[in-house]
Motif scaffolding. Structure first.
Motif, PDB file in Angstrom:
ATOM      1  N   ALA A   1       1.756  -7.244  -5.746  1.00 43.11           N
ATOM      2  CA  ALA A   1       0.595  -6.385  -5.928  1.00 43.11           C
ATOM      3  C   ALA A   1       0.966  -5.014  -5.238  1.00 43.11           C
ATOM      4  O   ALA A   1       1.064  -4.789  -4.151  1.00 43.11           O
ATOM      5  N   VAL A   2       0.267  -3.875  -5.835  1.00 45.59           N
ATOM      6  CA  VAL A   2       0.441  -2.725  -5.469  1.00 45.59           C
ATOM      7  C   VAL A   2      -0.868  -1.736  -5.394  1.00 45.59           C
ATOM      8  O   VAL A   2      -1.366  -1.844  -6.509  1.00 45.59           O
ATOM      9  N   LEU A   3      -1.272  -1.191  -4.468  1.00 46.93           N
ATOM     10  CA  LEU A   3      -2.605  -0.366  -4.439  1.00 46.93           C
ATOM     11  C   LEU A   3      -1.831   1.049  -4.034  1.00 46.93           C
ATOM     12  O   LEU A   3      -1.560   1.198  -2.815  1.00 46.93           O
ATOM     13  N   MET A   4      -1.726   2.014  -4.890  1.00 47.56           N
ATOM     14  CA  MET A   4      -1.293   3.181  -4.862  1.00 47.56           C
ATOM     15  C   MET A   4      -2.303   4.375  -4.633  1.00 47.56           C
ATOM     16  O   MET A   4      -3.033   4.702  -5.741  1.00 47.56           O
ATOM     17  N   ALA A   5      -2.353   4.974  -3.757  1.00 45.29           N
ATOM     18  CA  ALA A   5      -3.088   6.473  -3.784  1.00 45.29           C
ATOM     19  C   ALA A   5      -2.278   7.607  -4.171  1.00 45.29           C
ATOM     20  O   ALA A   5      -1.277   7.690  -3.562  1.00 45.29           O
ATOM     21  N   GLU A   6      -2.816   8.353  -5.126  1.00 43.35           N
ATOM     22  CA  GLU A   6      -1.990   9.370  -5.646  1.00 43.35           C
ATOM     23  C   GLU A   6      -2.847  10.203  -6.107  1.00 43.35           C
ATOM     24  O   GLU A   6      -4.031  10.354  -6.556  1.00 43.35           O
ATOM     25  N   GLN A   7      -2.209  11.774  -6.150  1.00 41.75           N
ATOM     26  CA  GLN A   7      -2.762  12.954  -6.941  1.00 41.75           C
ATOM     27  C   GLN A   7      -2.342  13.199  -8.263  1.00 41.75           C
ATOM     28  O   GLN A   7      -2.679  13.880  -8.999  1.00 41.75           O
ATOM     29  N   ASP A   8      -1.005  12.567  -8.608  1.00 38.99           N
ATOM     30  CA  ASP A   8      -0.413  12.723  -9.926  1.00 38.99           C
ATOM     31  C   ASP A   8      -1.139  11.843 -10.910  1.00 38.99           C
ATOM     32  O   ASP A   8      -0.647  10.506 -10.997  1.00 38.99           O
ATOM     33  N   ALA A   9      -1.988  12.334 -11.578  1.00 37.69           N
ATOM     34  CA  ALA A   9      -2.708  11.498 -12.575  1.00 37.69           C
ATOM     35  C   ALA A   9      -2.121  11.143 -13.639  1.00 37.69           C
ATOM     36  O   ALA A   9      -2.093   9.871 -14.146  1.00 37.69           O
TER      37      ALA A   9
ATOM     38  N   LEU B   1       0.976  -1.073   0.103  1.00 31.97           N
ATOM     39  CA  LEU B   1      -0.302  -0.089   0.037  1.00 31.97           C
ATOM     40  C   LEU B   1       0.905   1.337   0.240  1.00 31.97           C
ATOM     41  O   LEU B   1       1.744   1.414   0.920  1.00 31.97           O
ATOM     42  N   LEU B   2       0.675   2.094  -0.866  1.00 32.29           N
ATOM     43  CA  LEU B   2       1.760   3.394  -0.974  1.00 32.29           C
ATOM     44  C   LEU B   2       0.502   4.483  -1.115  1.00 32.29           C
ATOM     45  O   LEU B   2      -0.226   4.874  -1.973  1.00 32.29           O
ATOM     46  N   ASP B   3       1.032   5.460  -0.073  1.00 31.38           N
ATOM     47  CA  ASP B   3       0.124   6.699   0.067  1.00 31.38           C
ATOM     48  C   ASP B   3       0.832   7.957  -0.477  1.00 31.38           C
ATOM     49  O   ASP B   3       1.581   8.172   0.293  1.00 31.38           O
TER      50      ASP B   3
END
Length: 235
Positions: A187-195, A158-160
């Motif tokens: 597996a990676v679940l990544m929260a981002e603002q850089d679309a 998990l990447l925030d």
């Protein structure tokens, strides 16, 4: 069976609802992005998965419910969380910070082998191994934070907001490393603002707005979505 299965997830801070009826999936070895503005619920989502925040709804990892589990138990199952703001131990060395990521693992040989994998992703950390973390640049500290999470040998990372506040050159290096991590089978679940960069590296993307999933699809589909192009890509 999905690696991570979420259905109808809800979470709140007191009376303030942060997530409402969120559903998503992550398959083994998949890189999934979660886009959204500040306050959309991205950080809350990751905290709910890592069990640092209570939630309601279906939340299952490898078919096992995560409800009722403590955060350290979730790490033991194979979910490692790299939080927003890095949350490193600033007065400890790079080595000590990385080793703390492997605190549940008794084999010193395995820990050293995994540290070599971190160095393969972020070669500068080998040179900075005995340097105090607070003296590193922001980008290098983010390398340490991601590396520390990898030292737990996650099945799901998990990447925030891994790129927030990072210089452009190092930001590209971080996104390329994240893609390499997923290519290795994590597996990676990544929260981002850089679309732009999220759509470049992720296979699928969920868009959170006001605590709900507003859009979802492949990166190619969302890159052509007029709403995404206007609001998140500025075109």
């Amino acid at each position: 069976m999905s690696l991570l299965e979420i259905q109808g997830l809800a979470a709140s801070y007191g009376k303030a609802v942060a997530l409402e009826s969120v559903s998503l999936q992550v398959q083994p070895g998949e890189l999934v992005g979660v886009l959204g503005p500040n306050g959309a619920g991205k950080t809350t989502l990751l905290k709910a998965i890592s069990r640092t925040l209570p939630s309601q709804g279906t939340l299952a990892f490898q078919g096992q419910s995560l409800h009722g589990r403590e955060a350290h138990e979730v790490v033991g199952l194979g979910i490692c969380h790299c939080p927003e703001g890095r949350r490193l131990f600033p007065e400890l060395t790079v080595r000590k910070n990385l080793e703390l990521g492997a605190y549940l693992r008794p084999s010193r040989a395995e820990v050293e082998a995994d540290m070599e994998k971190v160095f393969a992703l972020f070669p500068i950390l080998r040179e900075r191994l005995e340097q105090v973390v607070s003296t590193l640049s922001g980008g290098q500290q983010q390398f340490v934070a991601i590396g520390r999470a990898l030292m737990g040998r996650p099945r799901l990372l998990l990447l925030d907001e891994p790129s927030v506040g990072i210089a452009h050159r190092l930001k590209i290096e971080i996104f390329d490393a994240i893609r390499a991590i997923a290519a290795s089978g994590v597996a990676v679940l990544m929260a981002e603002q850089d679309a732009q960069n999220t759509l470049r590296v992720a296979e699928r993307v969920y868009v959170l707005e006001n605590g709900r999933v507003a859009r979802q699809g492949s990166s190619a589909e969302l890159a052509g979505d007029d709403h995404i192009r206007r609001i998140y890509l500025g075109v």
